[in-house]
Structures are given as structure tokens and as C-alpha cells.
Design an enzyme around this catalytic site. Structure first.
Site, short mmCIF file in Angstrom:
data_model
loop_
_atom_site.label_atom_id
_atom_site.label_comp_id
_atom_site.label_asym_id
_atom_site.label_seq_id
_atom_site.Cartn_x
_atom_site.Cartn_y
_atom_site.Cartn_z
N CYS A 130 16.91 -5.51 -0.43
CA CYS A 130 16.10 -5.66 -1.61
C CYS A 130 16.08 -7.08 -1.95
O CYS A 130 17.38 -7.72 -1.83
CB CYS A 130 16.69 -4.79 -2.65
SG CYS A 130 15.43 -4.65 -3.93
N GLU A 173 5.01 -10.30 -10.41
CA GLU A 173 4.79 -10.86 -11.60
C GLU A 173 4.19 -12.07 -11.44
O GLU A 173 4.69 -12.99 -10.76
CB GLU A 173 6.09 -10.62 -12.61
CG GLU A 173 6.12 -11.30 -13.71
CD GLU A 173 7.56 -11.45 -14.59
OE1 GLU A 173 7.90 -10.37 -14.81
OE2 GLU A 173 7.93 -12.44 -14.42
N PRO A 226 15.15 -12.45 -11.53
CA PRO A 226 14.12 -12.03 -12.46
C PRO A 226 14.76 -11.37 -13.68
O PRO A 226 15.87 -10.72 -13.68
CB PRO A 226 13.60 -10.73 -11.60
CG PRO A 226 14.55 -10.50 -10.32
CD PRO A 226 15.51 -11.65 -10.24
N SER A 283 12.36 -14.86 -16.36
CA SER A 283 13.18 -14.90 -15.33
C SER A 283 13.70 -16.51 -15.19
O SER A 283 13.22 -17.50 -15.68
CB SER A 283 12.18 -14.54 -14.29
OG SER A 283 11.92 -13.42 -14.40
N HIS A 293 21.91 -11.00 -9.85
CA HIS A 293 20.63 -10.70 -9.42
C HIS A 293 19.48 -10.41 -10.13
O HIS A 293 18.24 -9.85 -9.73
CB HIS A 293 20.86 -9.54 -8.07
CG HIS A 293 20.71 -8.34 -8.54
ND1 HIS A 293 21.34 -7.65 -9.73
CD2 HIS A 293 19.75 -7.20 -8.41
CE1 HIS A 293 21.02 -6.52 -9.92
NE2 HIS A 293 20.32 -6.00 -9.12
N GLY A 294 19.87 -10.38 -11.55
CA GLY A 294 18.85 -9.80 -12.60
C GLY A 294 19.40 -9.92 -14.07
O GLY A 294 20.29 -10.46 -14.05
N ALA A 295 18.59 -8.98 -14.81
CA ALA A 295 19.40 -8.86 -16.17
C ALA A 295 20.27 -7.85 -16.24
O ALA A 295 21.47 -7.83 -16.82
CB ALA A 295 18.11 -8.44 -17.16
#
Lengths: 135, 482
Positions: free
Chosen positions: B103, B211, B380, B387, B406-408
């Protein structure tokens, strides 16, 4: 009987039954409910029939393998397997026929049936375990 | 399982914390947390840190098990976890990579300023939605033959480029050039192939998305210029992975490893951590299949990038300047890498589950055009929030094996989010703020900003810890959700 358990990311269920067959059916039913709520309600006609034959080291491994196989077949056949007929089910072996109804699109993609905290055990006459689905 | 309290944790710095190896008798190494203190308090609310402590019991684990500030409870490993084991006989654990192998995130940049694109956003969203199959049950544009599947599994994104779905330049700006050399297609089961056969070029569901956004703020002008970014520039983020094929590869491997563990004398607190020695037949079988699934994922994101370009042409005309690839990076993967541990340079097997590689300037695996900047790290945010583009630092390798968040990071379950969010109202609010969404109300509620941590705090944590430098903040204009 089944219930949903709290989990931050994924969906965890509690499944139980007075026999292994009841437990396996309950877990399959709840997995289907996660995939596409209500998809088996009122289903009387089945579009496909798939045979499963699996062996595992214990009842926990067998249940996870059984659900994983049913999940893979769900995506490959594009069918929700609402009914299962067990030819044979012990703690280490299952031979079953799954009967499925075709669907257009599932509502929630279950990536996998995990082993996390799964432990099939018999407590006060009931077979029970939590199962966590990776969404 | 022993509950972890804040008093069990030692502060190494304001952004770096440790649960000592003495916390539990079966720990081989300490557990370390990269997070600002308020995030640490949130992290203590779920079972992420108990899961992290379990990771420290893996055979051959080195230095420490790490979590990033976006960590949340998963299964086996926490999401946002990093662990490195000794090469060649330390453990490899599919649970340390996750079911969605490779992913990852791909960022495209356009030459267009936001003012030129904004009037066309609704049309663009509709065209992206038409071009990119999403959700479950919608097939992609290919039904791969066995031979084609073997080629995809072996050559990854190269297959798509050979078929005309991308350029050589795309490969240059993809981690590992979109192809892991260790892949053996024959190790991917029939079931996995069946699940992936019609899924190439599809987004899937859950938190996967495409997005369209723009560069709202540049933090480091030199690094931004190195990545070809300028203020106001329109960008496209793609987040997806190896689809059902990868999920099945992991399922197959965990089943095999649960059976094999007793043969290697391995006993773990959670069977979802199932592992075997990397150099064992079962370990190699999984690693070769995982590399093949990772290649499938890179091919998938490459085809989706082509679909984005097709949408661009449909809206702006055949002659329009098309989005170019800035970088594509995995956040669920295991790789053999070289890192310095206690003054010694060692080959290790790095597991990243919900963690992004963040190599520093000069590293040979960074595209030449970015090498002086450090590797681009793509973070992101949640739907409707910012992001980030970050750059790996020279010291990142010495902190958490060159890894970043890797993200929030999720903080509410989907059920809890659905109870708290009025999706039609949120959709209207986002539209009023200039953000268009193409998603069901259910998905909007599940993926609402309230369900996620504050991405600004997460990024502040990894920046202050010295893992990355901030380069740019991206603001969303529109998103299509799986």
C-alpha cells in the site's frame, strides 16, 4: 450468536454457538453482514455452490482458514455465501458446501480474516471466539 | 496483557520516548515512540503500545521496535510500526507488513497553477471517477492472462510502461523503480491470482483515494525546487495498494507460518505476529511472493496514474500538459537494507507497516534528480485536511531505520465516526470550503477529519525528531474515495 466489538481501525466480532457448526455459521453470517449488510435476508435462491475441504492444527486455525477461504471465494465468485452445509466438521477438519447469491458490489471490503486474539474455546457449553477483520 | 501507563515510559527527548526492555520479561529490545507529548497521551488510549511491546519479542529483532506518531491499534503489529531483524536469519513476519502489501502513495505534479484548474474541478472529479474504477466489485480495464499476470508480478510498473501506460521517467521516480528484484511469480497462489486478475488499475475501497490538490505553502524553497514544486501548483495524490492479490498472499503466508513456527521453536504472544527465519524455505517463499505482490501494487498505481492523465486529457484537451510523477513510495513492505547499529554497518530486514521510507540526501536508492534533497516522503492527511511533502534527513537512518509516519493516523473507529458525523452537512461544508468529494455518505462519515489525528501535529513530531524536513503543504481541491 454474534456481536460487534470495539476496534479503532477494523471490525472485530464475537461469535458463539452451542456446537462448532453453530459457531462457524455465526462467524460466516457476521462476516457477510460486514461485507454487505442484509445481503442474506430473504435469500431463497442460490446462484453458485462451492466446496471447501480444509485441515488445520486446531479449531482456531480451522475457523480462520474456513472464513479466509469463504472470503476469497466471495471475491472470486462475486457471491455472498449465505448458507453452509457441513458434511464433516471436527476441531481439525471441515468439509462443507457453500451456497452463494451473486452481488453487484460489497459495501465494505474485508481485506483479510486475521488471527489477532482469535481463540476458539468452549466455555459453559458454548464454543466462542473473537475474530478481527482487516478493513 | 500488561497495560502500559505513562509512568512506564521514559522521555528520551520531547519527541522520542522509550518503554525499556525490562518492562516485560519476553522483550528482546526496547520499544520506542516518536511523538509529541499530546499525541503520546492519545496513543496510550488504545492498545497500540501493547502491540508494539509484542513486536519486541520477534526473534532476531535489533535495536528497538518503533512506532511513528500516526500509530494506532492494528492486529499483531500496530499500524505505524517499524521493526528490523538481523539478516539473514532474523524473523520475517507478514503481520509486520500488513495484508495490503505495498500500500503506498504516488504524488503527481502538474505545471498548472490552481487558478487555471479551479473552475474545472467538478468536471475533473466526474472524469476521474469515470476513468478510475473504485469500490468493490467494479473490475478494472484488464483481465490478465496467466502469462500477463506472471509478467506483472515479475516486472511491476515496467509492465504498464511497456504497454504504453506510462513513461520511463515514471519508473525513475518510483521507489525501487517499481520493481523488486526478489519477486518469484510462481510463489503467488492460484487464489491470489484469481483475486487480482481483474483488479489492475483499480482503487479499491476503505481509505484509498485519488485527491486533486495544490501547493498551499512551501517551507524549504531549495528542497521544493529540487522536487519541482512551486506555490499554487496543482497536484494529484494516489493512495492504494496490491488489492485482493496482496491480501491473499499475506493470508496464505500467515497460515503457512502459523503451522511452521513450532518447527523453528518460535512461540509468540499473538499468532498474528507469525514469523519464521528469513532464510528458511517458508521465509523465502513469503518474501518472494511479497516482492511479487509489491510489484503488482506498483503496476496498479502506475495504471491509475495513466487513468489520471486520461482524465486530464478529457477535461483539458489532448494537447494539455499532463501530470508528471514526483515520487511513489510504499508504506507496507519489508526490505533488506543496510543501516548503522551501535557503530556497526549491518544488513537488516526492515518491516514497515504503515510507515514510509525516509532516506537522507546522497542515498543511492533516491532518484538522481532528488538525491541532493533526500528522499521525498509523502504524507496524506485525512479527507479535507492538508497533506505534506517532506524530505528524509541524513540522521533518519540512525533513528528508526530511515522510516517516517505514513499519514494522519486513525483515532476513531468507523462506527464511532458514523455516529458523530452528519455526512450531508460535512459534504456541504467541505464544498463551501472549495473541496469536492465523490463518495457515498457512509464513506464520507467513516473518513471524516474527526476520525483522524491532527496531521499537522503528526508532521511536527517527525520533523522535530529530526527524521524529515518539511518541504510543502498541499491543500485538497477534490477527492474520489474508494
Amino acid at each position: 450468536m454474534t456481536a460487534r466489538l470495539a476496534h479503532t481501525t477494523d471490525v472485530a466480532i464475537w461469535a458463539e454457538g452451542y456446537s462448532l457448526q453453530e459457531l462457524f455459521r455465526a462467524a460466516l453470517r457476521e462476516m457477510n453482514e460486514v461485507l454487505l449488510p442484509g445481503s442474506c435476508t430473504g435469500v431463497t435462491h442460490y446462484d453458485c455452490n462451492m466446496r471447501i475441504r480444509l485441515q488445520a492444527a486446531d479449531a482456531t486455525a480451522l475457523l480462520i482458514d474456513f472464513l479466509s477461504e469463504a472470503l476469497a471465494l466471495t471475491y472470486i465468485q462475486k457471491a455472498i455465501f449465505c448458507y453452509v452445509y457441513f458434511e464433516r466438521l471436527t476441531e481439525r477438519e471441515v468439509a462443507a458446501n457453500l451456497y452463494g447469491a451473486w452481488f453487484g458490489e460489497v459495501e465494505n471490503e474485508i481485506k483479510a480474516v486475521t488471527w489477532h486474539e482469535a481463540r476458539v474455546q468452549q466455555v459453559e457449553g458454548k464454543w466462542q471466539t473473537p475474530v478481527l477483520f482487516d478493513l | 496483557m500488561k497495560k502500559i501507563r505513562k509512568t512506564d515510559i521514559i522521555a528520551l527527548s520531547p519527541y522520542w520516548w522509550e518503554i525499556p526492555a525490562s518492562f516485560r520479561a519476553d522483550m528482546h529490545v526496547p520499544a520506542q515512540i516518536i511523538a509529541e507529548e499530546s499525541l503520546l497521551d492519545e496513543i496510550l488510549d488504545d492498545r497500540s503500545l501493547q502491540q508494539l511491546v509484542n513486536v519486541t519479542t520477534l526473534p532476531g529483532i535489533l535495536k528497538a521496535a518503533f512506532v511513528m506518531p500516526d500509530v494506532h491499534e492494528g492486529y499483531g503489529f500496530p499500524i505505524g510500526g517499524v521493526a528490523a531483524t538481523a539478516y539473514p536469519n532474523g524473523a520475517i513476519s507478514p503481520g509486520g507488513i500488513g495484508y495490503d502489501i505495498n500500500c503506498g502513495v504516488r504524488l503527481l505534479r502538474t505545471p498548472s497553477p490552481v487558478a487555471d484548474i479551479r473552475p474545472f474541478v467538478p468536471q475533473l472529479v466526474s472524469e476521474l471517477n469515470r476513468q478510475i474504477p473504485s469500490g468493490m466489485g467494479t473490475p478494472g480495464r484488464f483481465t490478465l492472462s496467466e502469462e500477463e499476470m506472471d509478467e506483472v508480478l515479475l516486472t511491476g510498473a515496467e509492465w504498464a510502461v511497456k504497454q504504453g501506460y506510462g513513461t520511463q521517467e515514471d519508473l525513475e521516480f518510483t521507489e525501487s523503480h517499481g520493481r523488486l528484484p526478489g519477486a518469484t511469480p510462481a510463489k503467488v497462489s492460484v487464489r491470489a491470482r484469481q483475486r487480482g486478475r481483474d483488479q489492475l488499475g483499480t482503487l479499491g475501497s476503505g481509505n484509498h483515494f485519488v485527491e486533486v490538490g495544490y501547493v498551499e505553502e512551501i517551507f524549504e524553497a531549495e528542497l521544493a525546487a529540487g522536487y519541482g514544486l512551486f506555490e499554487g501548483q496543482v497536484t494529484v495524490l494516489i493512495h492504494t495498494g496490491s488489492r485482493g492479490l496482496g491480501h491473499q498472499v499475506a493470508t496464505d503466508a500467515i497460515r503457512n507460518m502459523v503451522e511452521a513456527m513450532p518447527r523453528y521453536g518460535i512461540s509468540l504472544p499473538d499468532r498474528e505476529l507469525a514469523c519464521v527465519p528469513f532464510d528458511s524455505p517458508e521465509g523465502q517463499e513469503y518474501f518472494q511472493a511479497m516482492c511479487a505482490a509489491a510489484n503488482f501494487a506498483w503496476c496498479n498505481r502506475q495504471v491509475i496514474a495513466w487513468e489520471v492523465r486520461e482524465a486530464w486529457k478529457a477535461v483539458f484537451g489532448e494537447g494539455a500538459a499532463l501530470p508528471e510523477l514526483l515520487y511513489d513510495v510504499a508504506h507496507n513492505i519489508a526490505k533488506v537494507e543496510t543501516h548503522e547499529i551501535e557503530g556497526e554497518t549491518r544488513k537488516v530486514i526492515v518491516h514497515r507497516k504503515g510507515a514510509t521510507r525516509a532516506f537522507g540526501p546522497g542515498h543511492g536508492e533516491i532518484p538522481e534528480a532528488h538525491r541532493a534533497c533526500g528522499q521525498a516522503v509523502l504524507i496524506p492527511g485525512s479527507m479535507g485536511t492538508s497533506s505534506y511533502v517532506l524530505a528524509g534527513t541524513a540522521q533518519s537512518s540512525g533513528i528508526a531505520f530511515g522510516s517516517c509516519c505514513h499519514g494522519a493516523g486513525r483515532r476513531l473507529s468507523r462506527t464511532a465516526a458514523k455516529k458523530q458525523v452528519n455526512a450531508p452537512v460535512l459534504k456541504r461544508e467541505l464544498e463551501a470550503a472549495g473541496i469536492y468529494l465523490e463518495a457515498s455518505y457512509r464513506r464520507i462519515a467513516e473518513e471524516a477529519p474527526i476520525a483522524y489525528k491532527d496531521v499537522d501535529l503528526v508532521v511536527q513530531s517527525v520533523t522535530a525528531a529530526g527524521i524529515v524536513k518539511p518541504v510543502a503543504r498541499l491543500r485538497p481541491l477534490a477527492a474520489i474515495k474508494g
